[in-house]
Design a protein around this motif. Structure first.
Motif, PDB file in Angstrom:
ATOM      1  N   LEU A   1      69.710  30.217  43.013  1.00 44.38           N
ATOM      2  CA  LEU A   1      70.122  28.908  42.528  1.00 44.38           C
ATOM      3  C   LEU A   1      68.977  28.327  41.912  1.00 44.38           C
ATOM      4  N   GLY A   2      67.792  28.860  42.156  1.00 54.06           N
ATOM      5  CA  GLY A   2      66.673  28.301  41.146  1.00 54.06           C
ATOM      6  C   GLY A   2      66.194  26.836  41.772  1.00 54.06           C
ATOM      7  N   ALA A   3      65.527  26.030  40.822  1.00 55.08           N
ATOM      8  CA  ALA A   3      65.209  24.517  41.189  1.00 55.08           C
ATOM      9  C   ALA A   3      65.574  23.806  40.132  1.00 55.08           C
ATOM     10  N   PRO A   4      65.448  22.308  40.583  1.00 55.10           N
ATOM     11  CA  PRO A   4      65.667  21.677  39.552  1.00 55.10           C
ATOM     12  C   PRO A   4      64.712  21.260  38.374  1.00 55.10           C
ATOM     13  N   SER A   5      64.884  20.678  37.229  1.00 59.04           N
ATOM     14  CA  SER A   5      63.939  20.564  36.317  1.00 59.04           C
ATOM     15  C   SER A   5      63.268  19.317  36.763  1.00 59.04           C
TER      16      SER A   5
ATOM     17  N   THR B   1      54.672  20.013  43.827  1.00 63.35           N
ATOM     18  CA  THR B   1      54.811  19.295  42.700  1.00 63.35           C
ATOM     19  C   THR B   1      54.132  18.039  43.107  1.00 63.35           C
TER      20      THR B   1
ATOM     21  N   HIS C   1      62.786  16.694  35.123  1.00 64.15           N
ATOM     22  CA  HIS C   1      63.657  15.648  34.758  1.00 64.15           C
ATOM     23  C   HIS C   1      64.257  14.804  35.963  1.00 64.15           C
ATOM     24  N   ALA C   2      64.598  15.456  36.964  1.00 59.05           N
ATOM     25  CA  ALA C   2      65.228  14.815  38.048  1.00 59.05           C
ATOM     26  C   ALA C   2      64.056  13.889  38.651  1.00 59.05           C
ATOM     27  N   LEU C   3      62.731  14.373  38.730  1.00 59.35           N
ATOM     28  CA  LEU C   3      61.761  13.753  39.555  1.00 59.35           C
ATOM     29  C   LEU C   3      61.283  12.424  38.451  1.00 59.35           C
TER      30      LEU C   3
ATOM     31  N   LYS D   1      63.355  10.962  36.578  1.00 58.48           N
ATOM     32  CA  LYS D   1      64.570   9.860  36.667  1.00 58.48           C
ATOM     33  C   LYS D   1      64.366   9.242  37.850  1.00 58.48           C
TER      34      LYS D   1
END
Lengths: 220, 166
Positions: A65-69, A130, A71-73, A75
Motif C-alpha cells: 500500500l506504500g506510504a503517505p506523501s 521522518t 503533504h499529510a505531515l 497539513k
C-alpha cells in the motif's frame, strides 16, 4: 441453523487462537497450550500452515500500500500551528506523558530467538525516517535519507535462527535489514541495484533455499 | 509529536487506506488522527498501547468518513474495481500464483472482515487490543476472525484454490 450446526461452525478454543499464535501475540501460557495442541493434532497443524500463508500475504498486501506523501505531515503541522495557543505547563504534560510511553512500549511478543529480538532493537534505533524541523513560522519535512537502490524482499527467519546465522546470511547475500520485524518478518535490501523481475525471482529462490529462512517474497 | 508521527504514520495510513480504499481520503485521515492526538493527549491514560489508541481513533474517523461519503466512489464494489489493478483470483490461479490469488481475495473481504484480518495479522494486535479498537467482546473477536478466514477460503475456492481448510 441447529445448535449442533452452530457448534460445528464455530471454532474450538485452541483453533480460535491459531491466528494470534502465528502473529506471535499470545501470552506465554497460551502459546504453550496452542503448541502442545499443534504437536498432537495434524488437522490443527494443517490449518496453522494455512494461517501462516494468510498472515504472510496480508503483510505483503499491506506493505504494497506504500506510504503517505509528506503533504499529510505538512497539513498536520499547519493545523497544529492554527490551534489556539496552549498553556505551556498543560501542553508539556501530555507530551511528556506520551514520551514516557516510548520507553514503555513493549515490542511485539516475538516467537523469535533473542538474536532476532536484538536485531529488532538495533533497527528501532535507526528506523525513524521522518524528521520535522521548525524553521521560522512553519515546519518543513525532511527525509533522513533518500531511498537507496537495491532489491527489497520480505524475509522470515526460523524462530531458532541465531544472531550469528542471520549476520552470516546478510553478509553472504549483501543484505541489510531495512525494517521489521512486522508480523515476524523483516524487509531486507539486497545488493545496491534493483534487479529485473527474472533476476529478482532467482534471488528469492536463493534466499528461500537458505536453511534459516522460512519465507521470502518481493516487496517495495 | 514528530516522533509519534514518524513511528506510526505509515501504519495509520495503511489501516485507514484498507478501510476507506481511497489514498487521498486516507492521507486526510492521518492529519485528522494526529491532530486529535495533539488535542487529546491529556486524555491518554496509558491503559493501552499507543498504537492501539491510534488505530482506534483511525477506525472511528475512517468509518465517519465512509458514512459521510456514501456515494458511488466509496461504494465497496466500485472502489474495489478501481483499486484492484492486479489479476482476478481466477487469472492469478491460472498463472499458478496462489499468493496473488490470496491477496486478491483478502482485498475482496467485507470491511468488518478486512479490518480484523489486518489488525491481527499486520498490526499484530492481541485479542484484547482488537476488542478495544473495534469495540466488541473478545469472544466475538475470535469468532469474527474465524468467519473472515472461512469467507476467505470460500473466495479462494471459487477462484479454484483449495488449501485443505476448512
Amino acid at each position: 441453523m441447529t445448535a449442533n450446526d452452530k457448534k460445528l461452525a464455530e471454532p474450538g478454543k485452541i483453533e480460535a487462537l491459531l491466528p494470534w499464535r502465528a502473529a506471535g501475540t499470545l501470552s506465554a501460557e497460551e502459546t504453550k497450550r496452542v503448541d502442545a495442541a499443534l504437536a498432537k493434532d495434524p488437522a490443527l497443524a494443517k490449518q496453522y500452515e494455512v494461517i501462516q500463508d494468510e498472515l504472510a500475504e496480508t503483510v505483503l498486501l499491506n506493505e504494497d500500500l506504500g506510504a503517505p506523501s509528506t503533504h499529510a505531515l505538512e497539513k498536520l503541522f499547519a493545523a497544529i500551528d492554527a490551534e489556539p495557543a496552549r498553556d505551556p505547563s498543560r501542553a508539556s504534560g501530555p507530551i511528556a506523558r506520551l514520551g514516557a510511553f516510548f520507553g514503555g512500549l513493549s515490542p511485539r511478543t516475538l516467537g523469535w530467538s533473542a538474536a532476532a529480538a536484538l536485531l529488532a532493537l538495533v533497527l528501532q534505533a535507526g528506523i525513524i525516517s521522518t524528521t520535522v524541523v521548525k524553521q521560522g513560522s512553519g515546519y518543513q519535512t525532511a527525509s533522513s535519507e533518500a531511498p537507496t537502490a537495491g532489491t527489497r524482499l520480505l524475509v522470515g527467519f526460523k524462530s531458532d535462527a541465531t544472531l550469528n546465522e542471520i549476520t552470516a546470511f546478510l553478509d553472504t547475500n549483501h543484505g541489510s535489514i531495512v525494517s521489521g520485524p512486522s508480523a515476524g518478518m523483516f524487509t531486507v535490501k539486497f545488493g545496491d541495484k534493483t534487479l529485473a523481475a527474472a533476476d529478482a525471482e532467482q534471488l528469492i529462490a536463493k534466499v528461500k533455499a537458505d536453511k534459516i529462512v522460512t519465507f521470502a517474497a518481493a516487496t517495495q | 509529536m514528530q516522533v509519534l508521527y514518524g513511528r506510526y504514520h505509515v501504519r495509520v495510513y495503511r489501516f485507514a487506506l484498507r478501510l476507506v480504499r481511497k489514498e487521498q481520503v486516507a492521507e486526510d485521515l492521518i492529519s485528522e488522527v494526529f491532530l486529535d492526538v495533539w488535542r487529546q493527549a491529556g486524555k491518554f491514560e496509558g491503559r493501552s498501547a499507543v498504537s492501539t489508541w491510534l488505530l482506534a481513533i483511525t477506525r472511528f474517523k475512517a468509518l465517519s468518513a465512509l458514512r459521510k461519503k456514501k456515494d458511488a466512489e466509496l461504494d465497496d464494489e466500485t472502489a474495489a474495481a478501481i483499486e484492484d489493478t492486479s489479476d482476478d483470483p481466477e487469472v492469478a490461479v491460472a498463472k499458478k500464483d496462489t499468493g496473488n490469488a490470496l491477496r486478491n481475495c483478502l482485498a475482496k473481504l467485507s470491511q468488518d472482515h478486512r479490518e480484523i484480518v489486518d489488525l491481527v495479522y499486520y498490526h499484530e494486535k492481541s485479542v484484547e487490543e482488537v476488542a478495544e479498537i473495534v469495540g466488541i467482546p473478545e469472544n466475538t473477536v475470535k469468532t469474527r476472525l474465524f468467519y473472515a478466514r472461512k469467507k476467505l477460503a470460500e473466495l479462494l475456492k471459487e477462484a479454484g484454490v483449495e488449501r485443505g481448510w476448512p
